[in-house]
Design a protein around this motif. Structure first.
Motif, mmCIF file in Angstrom:
data_model
loop_
_atom_site.group_PDB
_atom_site.id
_atom_site.type_symbol
_atom_site.label_atom_id
_atom_site.label_comp_id
_atom_site.label_asym_id
_atom_site.label_seq_id
_atom_site.Cartn_x
_atom_site.Cartn_y
_atom_site.Cartn_z
ATOM 1 N N ARG A 18 0.834 -1.213 0.000
ATOM 2 C CA ARG A 18 0.000 0.000 0.000
ATOM 3 C C ARG A 18 0.862 1.253 0.000
ATOM 4 O O ARG A 18 0.572 2.235 -0.693
ATOM 5 C CB ARG A 18 -0.930 0.016 1.213
ATOM 6 C CG ARG A 18 -2.078 -0.950 1.086
ATOM 7 C CD ARG A 18 -2.891 -1.086 2.340
ATOM 8 N NE ARG A 18 -3.407 0.165 2.858
ATOM 9 C CZ ARG A 18 -4.026 0.270 4.030
ATOM 10 N NH1 ARG A 18 -4.210 -0.793 4.797
ATOM 11 N NH2 ARG A 18 -4.470 1.443 4.438
ATOM 12 N N MET A 19 1.956 1.231 0.756
ATOM 13 C CA MET A 19 2.854 2.388 0.805
ATOM 14 C C MET A 19 3.589 2.565 -0.526
ATOM 15 O O MET A 19 3.816 3.680 -0.967
ATOM 16 C CB MET A 19 3.847 2.257 1.957
ATOM 17 C CG MET A 19 3.217 2.324 3.337
ATOM 18 S SD MET A 19 2.456 3.926 3.734
ATOM 19 C CE MET A 19 0.752 3.647 3.253
ATOM 20 N N ILE A 20 3.930 1.454 -1.174
ATOM 21 C CA ILE A 20 4.553 1.546 -2.497
ATOM 22 C C ILE A 20 3.582 2.177 -3.485
ATOM 23 O O ILE A 20 3.963 3.051 -4.265
ATOM 24 C CB ILE A 20 5.018 0.159 -2.988
ATOM 25 C CG1 ILE A 20 6.220 -0.308 -2.161
ATOM 26 C CG2 ILE A 20 5.361 0.186 -4.479
ATOM 27 C CD1 ILE A 20 6.618 -1.753 -2.399
ATOM 28 N N ALA A 21 2.317 1.760 -3.444
ATOM 29 C CA ALA A 21 1.316 2.334 -4.347
ATOM 30 C C ALA A 21 1.115 3.823 -4.076
ATOM 31 O O ALA A 21 0.925 4.613 -5.000
ATOM 32 C CB ALA A 21 -0.006 1.584 -4.202
ATOM 33 N N ARG A 22 1.182 4.206 -2.802
ATOM 34 C CA ARG A 22 0.920 5.594 -2.425
ATOM 35 C C ARG A 22 2.125 6.501 -2.624
ATOM 36 O O ARG A 22 1.993 7.641 -3.065
ATOM 37 C CB ARG A 22 0.468 5.646 -0.970
ATOM 38 C CG ARG A 22 0.100 7.003 -0.468
ATOM 39 C CD ARG A 22 -0.511 6.920 0.899
ATOM 40 N NE ARG A 22 -0.693 8.222 1.482
ATOM 41 C CZ ARG A 22 -1.087 8.426 2.717
ATOM 42 N NH1 ARG A 22 -1.348 7.398 3.509
ATOM 43 N NH2 ARG A 22 -1.219 9.641 3.182
ATOM 44 N N PHE A 23 3.328 6.032 -2.268
ATOM 45 C CA PHE A 23 4.506 6.898 -2.267
ATOM 46 C C PHE A 23 5.618 6.472 -3.226
ATOM 47 O O PHE A 23 6.615 7.173 -3.356
ATOM 48 C CB PHE A 23 5.120 6.954 -0.855
ATOM 49 C CG PHE A 23 4.223 7.580 0.167
ATOM 50 C CD1 PHE A 23 3.894 8.923 0.106
ATOM 51 C CD2 PHE A 23 3.694 6.817 1.199
ATOM 52 C CE1 PHE A 23 3.070 9.509 1.053
ATOM 53 C CE2 PHE A 23 2.869 7.382 2.158
ATOM 54 C CZ PHE A 23 2.546 8.734 2.088
ATOM 55 N N GLY A 31 13.233 4.137 -1.523
ATOM 56 C CA GLY A 31 12.930 2.730 -1.289
ATOM 57 C C GLY A 31 11.881 2.563 -0.208
ATOM 58 O O GLY A 31 11.684 3.441 0.627
ATOM 59 N N ILE A 32 11.193 1.423 -0.247
ATOM 60 C CA ILE A 32 10.198 1.073 0.764
ATOM 61 C C ILE A 32 10.397 -0.400 1.080
ATOM 62 O O ILE A 32 10.398 -1.230 0.174
ATOM 63 C CB ILE A 32 8.763 1.357 0.275
ATOM 64 C CG1 ILE A 32 8.601 2.845 -0.053
ATOM 65 C CG2 ILE A 32 7.742 0.908 1.320
ATOM 66 C CD1 ILE A 32 7.268 3.232 -0.679
ATOM 67 N N ARG A 48 9.374 0.604 6.406
ATOM 68 C CA ARG A 48 10.243 1.777 6.357
ATOM 69 C C ARG A 48 10.138 2.431 4.987
ATOM 70 O O ARG A 48 10.230 1.756 3.961
ATOM 71 C CB ARG A 48 11.689 1.379 6.607
ATOM 72 C CG ARG A 48 11.880 0.638 7.910
ATOM 73 C CD ARG A 48 13.298 0.257 8.174
ATOM 74 N NE ARG A 48 13.875 -0.544 7.084
ATOM 75 C CZ ARG A 48 15.091 -1.072 7.111
ATOM 76 N NH1 ARG A 48 15.881 -0.859 8.146
ATOM 77 N NH2 ARG A 48 15.539 -1.797 6.109
ATOM 78 N N ILE A 49 9.970 3.745 4.996
ATOM 79 C CA ILE A 49 9.969 4.526 3.765
ATOM 80 C C ILE A 49 11.252 5.341 3.773
ATOM 81 O O ILE A 49 11.445 6.211 4.622
ATOM 82 C CB ILE A 49 8.730 5.434 3.672
ATOM 83 C CG1 ILE A 49 7.454 4.585 3.751
ATOM 84 C CG2 ILE A 49 8.767 6.256 2.384
ATOM 85 C CD1 ILE A 49 6.176 5.386 3.825
ATOM 86 N N MET A 58 4.662 14.869 2.179
ATOM 87 C CA MET A 58 4.358 13.475 2.496
ATOM 88 C C MET A 58 3.703 13.389 3.872
ATOM 89 O O MET A 58 4.294 13.810 4.864
ATOM 90 C CB MET A 58 5.633 12.623 2.487
ATOM 91 C CG MET A 58 6.226 12.441 1.124
ATOM 92 S SD MET A 58 7.733 11.443 1.163
ATOM 93 C CE MET A 58 7.078 9.868 1.686
ATOM 94 N N SER A 59 2.512 12.858 3.914
ATOM 95 C CA SER A 59 1.816 12.636 5.174
ATOM 96 C C SER A 59 1.797 11.129 5.420
ATOM 97 O O SER A 59 0.948 10.413 4.893
ATOM 98 C CB SER A 59 0.398 13.194 5.094
ATOM 99 O OG SER A 59 -0.303 12.905 6.276
#
Length: 79
Positions: A18-23, A31-32, A48-49, A58-59
């Motif tokens: 989900r974080m990869i899709a978002r950020f 990297g994530i 980790r982002i 970035m929120s």
């Protein structure tokens, strides 16, 4: 530090995705992944982002579905 369960790892991978899709396309994100959050000696594992600089736009939530999320700042280069 105890080893997370298989269910925890499945949930962590979903949160990572989900974080990869978002950020993932953000220009500051390098990297994530899933690993030890800061401080490492606390033994907390989460998503980790990795970012370069200090992006203001970035929120990032501190936790998603019980999985901790953290930002790692650094400008990585090949040695």
């Amino acid at each position: 530090m105890s080893s997370p369960s298989a269910a925890w790892w499945r949930k962590a991978r979903r949160v990572r995705d989900r974080m990869i899709a978002r950020f993932g396309a953000h220009p500051a994100v390098t990297g994530i992944d899933i690993g030890l959050l800061d401080p490492p000696e606390a033994g907390v594992i989460g998503v980790r982002i990795h970012v370069r600089g200090n992006p203001d736009d970035m929120s990032v939530p501190e936790e998603i579905d019980g999985i901790p999320v953290g930002i790692v700042r650094g400008d990585y280069h090949l040695q």
